[in-house]
Design a protein around this motif. Sequence first.
Motif, PDB file in Angstrom:
ATOM      1  N   ARG A 101      30.262 -24.084 -34.478  1.00 18.25           N
ATOM      2  CA  ARG A 101      29.414 -23.290 -35.130  1.00 18.25           C
ATOM      3  C   ARG A 101      29.120 -23.786 -36.460  1.00 18.25           C
ATOM      4  O   ARG A 101      28.101 -23.659 -37.215  1.00 18.25           O
ATOM      5  N   HIS A 102      30.324 -24.298 -37.173  1.00 16.45           N
ATOM      6  CA  HIS A 102      30.328 -24.319 -38.737  1.00 16.45           C
ATOM      7  C   HIS A 102      29.426 -25.851 -38.729  1.00 16.45           C
ATOM      8  O   HIS A 102      29.943 -26.788 -38.318  1.00 16.45           O
ATOM      9  N   PRO A 103      28.750 -25.899 -39.913  1.00 20.26           N
ATOM     10  CA  PRO A 103      27.845 -27.235 -40.181  1.00 20.26           C
ATOM     11  C   PRO A 103      28.999 -28.119 -40.488  1.00 20.26           C
ATOM     12  O   PRO A 103      28.791 -29.801 -40.187  1.00 20.26           O
ATOM     13  N   TYR A 104      30.169 -27.947 -41.035  1.00 16.40           N
ATOM     14  CA  TYR A 104      31.255 -28.954 -41.320  1.00 16.40           C
ATOM     15  C   TYR A 104      31.839 -29.387 -40.288  1.00 16.40           C
ATOM     16  O   TYR A 104      31.995 -30.537 -40.053  1.00 16.40           O
ATOM     17  N   THR A 113      31.563 -22.836 -50.106  1.00 13.01           N
ATOM     18  CA  THR A 113      32.377 -24.427 -50.653  1.00 13.01           C
ATOM     19  C   THR A 113      31.604 -25.469 -50.197  1.00 13.01           C
ATOM     20  O   THR A 113      31.706 -26.787 -50.810  1.00 13.01           O
ATOM     21  N   PHE A 114      31.161 -25.357 -49.078  1.00 14.22           N
ATOM     22  CA  PHE A 114      30.405 -26.608 -48.148  1.00 14.22           C
ATOM     23  C   PHE A 114      28.963 -26.645 -48.788  1.00 14.22           C
ATOM     24  O   PHE A 114      28.288 -27.612 -48.415  1.00 14.22           O
ATOM     25  N   TYR A 115      28.533 -25.902 -49.515  1.00 13.73           N
ATOM     26  CA  TYR A 115      27.272 -25.738 -49.990  1.00 13.73           C
ATOM     27  C   TYR A 115      26.436 -26.829 -50.512  1.00 13.73           C
ATOM     28  O   TYR A 115      25.363 -27.488 -50.019  1.00 13.73           O
ATOM     29  N   PRO A 116      27.103 -27.683 -51.351  1.00  9.28           N
ATOM     30  CA  PRO A 116      26.430 -28.992 -51.888  1.00  9.28           C
ATOM     31  C   PRO A 116      26.192 -30.020 -50.826  1.00  9.28           C
ATOM     32  O   PRO A 116      25.526 -30.946 -50.946  1.00  9.28           O
ATOM     33  N   ARG A 117      27.220 -29.996 -49.688  1.00  8.10           N
ATOM     34  CA  ARG A 117      26.982 -31.023 -48.524  1.00  8.10           C
ATOM     35  C   ARG A 117      25.969 -30.611 -47.383  1.00  8.10           C
ATOM     36  O   ARG A 117      26.364 -31.339 -46.393  1.00  8.10           O
ATOM     37  N   CYS A 118      25.862 -29.295 -47.316  1.00 10.45           N
ATOM     38  CA  CYS A 118      25.528 -28.767 -46.066  1.00 10.45           C
ATOM     39  C   CYS A 118      23.842 -29.180 -45.876  1.00 10.45           C
ATOM     40  O   CYS A 118      22.954 -28.637 -46.878  1.00 10.45           O
ATOM     41  N   ASP A 119      23.274 -29.437 -44.811  1.00  4.91           N
ATOM     42  CA  ASP A 119      21.928 -29.642 -44.568  1.00  4.91           C
ATOM     43  C   ASP A 119      21.279 -28.403 -44.136  1.00  4.91           C
ATOM     44  O   ASP A 119      20.104 -28.280 -44.000  1.00  4.91           O
ATOM     45  N   TYR A 120      21.939 -27.337 -43.918  1.00  2.00           N
ATOM     46  CA  TYR A 120      21.523 -26.052 -43.417  1.00  2.00           C
ATOM     47  C   TYR A 120      21.458 -24.943 -44.613  1.00  2.00           C
ATOM     48  O   TYR A 120      21.194 -23.946 -44.326  1.00  2.00           O
ATOM     49  N   ALA A 121      21.883 -25.319 -45.707  1.00  4.42           N
ATOM     50  CA  ALA A 121      22.179 -24.337 -46.884  1.00  4.42           C
ATOM     51  C   ALA A 121      20.834 -23.577 -46.976  1.00  4.42           C
ATOM     52  O   ALA A 121      19.729 -24.271 -47.116  1.00  4.42           O
ATOM     53  N   MET A 122      21.079 -22.490 -47.113  1.00  4.27           N
ATOM     54  CA  MET A 122      20.372 -21.381 -47.731  1.00  4.27           C
ATOM     55  C   MET A 122      20.580 -20.862 -49.043  1.00  4.27           C
ATOM     56  O   MET A 122      21.341 -20.965 -49.801  1.00  4.27           O
ATOM     57  N   GLU A 123      19.645 -20.134 -49.714  1.00  6.64           N
ATOM     58  CA  GLU A 123      19.524 -19.727 -51.135  1.00  6.64           C
ATOM     59  C   GLU A 123      20.908 -18.911 -51.193  1.00  6.64           C
ATOM     60  O   GLU A 123      21.604 -18.926 -52.141  1.00  6.64           O
ATOM     61  N   ILE A 124      21.202 -17.994 -50.247  1.00  5.27           N
ATOM     62  CA  ILE A 124      22.380 -17.093 -50.385  1.00  5.27           C
ATOM     63  C   ILE A 124      23.581 -17.726 -50.403  1.00  5.27           C
ATOM     64  O   ILE A 124      24.501 -17.398 -51.049  1.00  5.27           O
ATOM     65  N   CYS A 125      23.713 -18.972 -49.791  1.00  3.42           N
ATOM     66  CA  CYS A 125      24.881 -19.941 -49.726  1.00  3.42           C
ATOM     67  C   CYS A 125      25.355 -20.138 -51.110  1.00  3.42           C
ATOM     68  O   CYS A 125      26.539 -20.228 -51.330  1.00  3.42           O
ATOM     69  N   LYS A 126      24.333 -20.248 -52.100  1.00  2.03           N
ATOM     70  CA  LYS A 126      24.883 -20.873 -53.320  1.00  2.03           C
ATOM     71  C   LYS A 126      25.738 -19.896 -54.058  1.00  2.03           C
ATOM     72  O   LYS A 126      26.609 -20.171 -54.942  1.00  2.03           O
ATOM     73  N   LYS A 169      29.871 -15.629 -50.870  1.00  5.79           N
ATOM     74  CA  LYS A 169      30.946 -16.390 -49.877  1.00  5.79           C
ATOM     75  C   LYS A 169      30.626 -15.823 -48.619  1.00  5.79           C
ATOM     76  O   LYS A 169      30.682 -14.690 -48.496  1.00  5.79           O
ATOM     77  N   PRO A 170      30.623 -16.639 -47.667  1.00  4.89           N
ATOM     78  CA  PRO A 170      30.427 -16.172 -46.292  1.00  4.89           C
ATOM     79  C   PRO A 170      31.536 -15.481 -45.820  1.00  4.89           C
ATOM     80  O   PRO A 170      32.800 -15.820 -45.871  1.00  4.89           O
ATOM     81  N   LYS A 171      31.405 -14.379 -44.845  1.00  8.33           N
ATOM     82  CA  LYS A 171      32.676 -13.742 -44.334  1.00  8.33           C
ATOM     83  C   LYS A 171      32.651 -14.148 -42.732  1.00  8.33           C
ATOM     84  O   LYS A 171      32.043 -14.805 -42.214  1.00  8.33           O
ATOM     85  N   GLU A 180      33.079 -18.996 -40.422  1.00  8.90           N
ATOM     86  CA  GLU A 180      32.410 -18.402 -41.888  1.00  8.90           C
ATOM     87  C   GLU A 180      31.340 -19.023 -42.494  1.00  8.90           C
ATOM     88  O   GLU A 180      31.328 -20.309 -42.819  1.00  8.90           O
ATOM     89  N   CYS A 181      30.164 -18.452 -42.040  1.00  2.20           N
ATOM     90  CA  CYS A 181      28.753 -19.421 -42.218  1.00  2.20           C
ATOM     91  C   CYS A 181      27.823 -18.317 -42.410  1.00  2.20           C
ATOM     92  O   CYS A 181      27.532 -17.622 -41.507  1.00  2.20           O
ATOM     93  N   HIS A 182      26.867 -18.307 -43.424  1.00  2.00           N
ATOM     94  CA  HIS A 182      25.704 -17.438 -43.373  1.00  2.00           C
ATOM     95  C   HIS A 182      24.753 -17.729 -42.245  1.00  2.00           C
ATOM     96  O   HIS A 182      23.724 -16.968 -42.178  1.00  2.00           O
ATOM     97  N   LEU A 183      24.935 -18.726 -41.445  1.00  2.00           N
ATOM     98  CA  LEU A 183      23.946 -19.248 -40.616  1.00  2.00           C
ATOM     99  C   LEU A 183      23.847 -18.129 -39.184  1.00  2.00           C
ATOM    100  O   LEU A 183      23.249 -17.869 -38.496  1.00  2.00           O
ATOM    101  N   TYR A 184      25.086 -17.319 -39.421  1.00  2.03           N
ATOM    102  CA  TYR A 184      25.323 -16.438 -38.225  1.00  2.03           C
ATOM    103  C   TYR A 184      25.328 -15.066 -38.733  1.00  2.03           C
ATOM    104  O   TYR A 184      26.338 -14.730 -39.590  1.00  2.03           O
TER     105      TYR A 184
HETATM  106 FE1  SF4 Z   1      25.963 -24.495 -44.905  1.00  6.03          FE
HETATM  107 FE2  SF4 Z   1      25.460 -22.045 -45.788  1.00  6.03          FE
HETATM  108 FE3  SF4 Z   1      26.782 -22.279 -43.839  1.00  6.03          FE
HETATM  109 FE4  SF4 Z   1      27.735 -22.775 -46.031  1.00  6.03          FE
HETATM  110  S1  SF4 Z   1      27.202 -20.665 -45.301  1.00  6.03           S
HETATM  111  S2  SF4 Z   1      27.985 -23.984 -44.159  1.00  6.03           S
HETATM  112  S3  SF4 Z   1      26.065 -23.718 -46.984  1.00  6.03           S
HETATM  113  S4  SF4 Z   1      24.896 -22.824 -43.977  1.00  6.03           S
END
Ligand code: SF4
Length: 334
Positions: free
Chosen positions: A249-252, A288-301, A304-306, A317-321
């Motif tokens: 699930r997680h981009p990392y 914390t993965f925001y600077p490296r994430c290909d899927y990052a959205m505005e909210i991620c900046k 913190k994802p729950k 823990e990712c806003h993609l879900y």
């Molecule tokens: Fe990427 Fe956003 Fe998920 Fe973090 S919360 S891993 S920046 S999509």
Amino acid sequence: MSDKKYAVEINDLAVEFRTDDGIVKALNGLDLKIEEGKTLGLVGETGAGKTTTGLAILRLVPSPPGVIVGGSIKLNGEDIFSKTEHEMQALRGKAVSMIFQDPMTSLNPVMTVEEQIAEVIELHEDVNHKGAIEKAKEMLEMVGIPGERGTEYPHQFSGGMKQRVVIAIALACSPSLLIADEPTTALDVTIQAQVLEMMKELKVKYNTSMLMITHDLGIVAEICDTVSVIYGGRVVEHGSLDDVFNNTRHPYTEGLFRSLPNLDNRSEKLKPIKGLMPDPTNLPEGCTFYPRCDYAMEICKTVKPKKVYRNDEHYVECHLYDENNVKVGGLIGK
Ligand code: SF4
């Protein structure tokens, strides 16, 4: 209510190192559980907080500069933060042992290997020296070293044999939890396989629970039941081996898999995760993965994802879900 029993339960653990260069936030609300008799793989890059987690379970985070700022750790249901140092000494080696990456740092060069194993046995068990030496020889046999070699010194053993001695010391008092911190990294690949195979067999024999700290997903696939992926001092994805490997699930986590060699297509280039781990003295405000994430959205900046659960065990823990585990974001490219 679940009737599962846990060898270790960590909740919301926060550890800082207060240095002259700033406050290093090593663990930032880490959650981790290992069911009795099972092996959890704690996976992530160097600097993610893996070793600090192992040391925290033994209450051996060097202090100063380390400070436990919050959270709890239970070993076999008992809160270790309420124990005295004397009580912790009794637990180390008996209830929980740790194997480090480099066997030479764990062995005393001027003591025979059987004396080193016997020392731990005498500390925790009601035996005389002769009985402890006998048990030490048995432990050596168990890890595949002839008992009569017990009178030799560490320098007379190869790297793989030395790590076997370290494992014999760690298992000498049948701990309920074994923490193995990159136990095979310093060994040749063929020896790595032998040592891992041996650890698997011993774990079954003694029903030991294990925390396998590694950056190597191959080792996780080989030996673990559950997997926690750690990034920036938090577990960002956790699940069974099948959950994390086949329903990533997680981009990392996805990035960790993409950076592995593909044996079916050897001409394919490895795709390392771009960028570096965040500066632990200045972690990003949101994910914390925001600077490296290909899927990052505005909210991620900024937010913190729950945790979002896919089943009883698997969470990310990712806003993609969203809270219903529905994927709400996609690859947008940054
Ligand atoms: Fe990427 Fe956003 Fe998920 Fe973090 S919360 S891993 S920046 S999509």
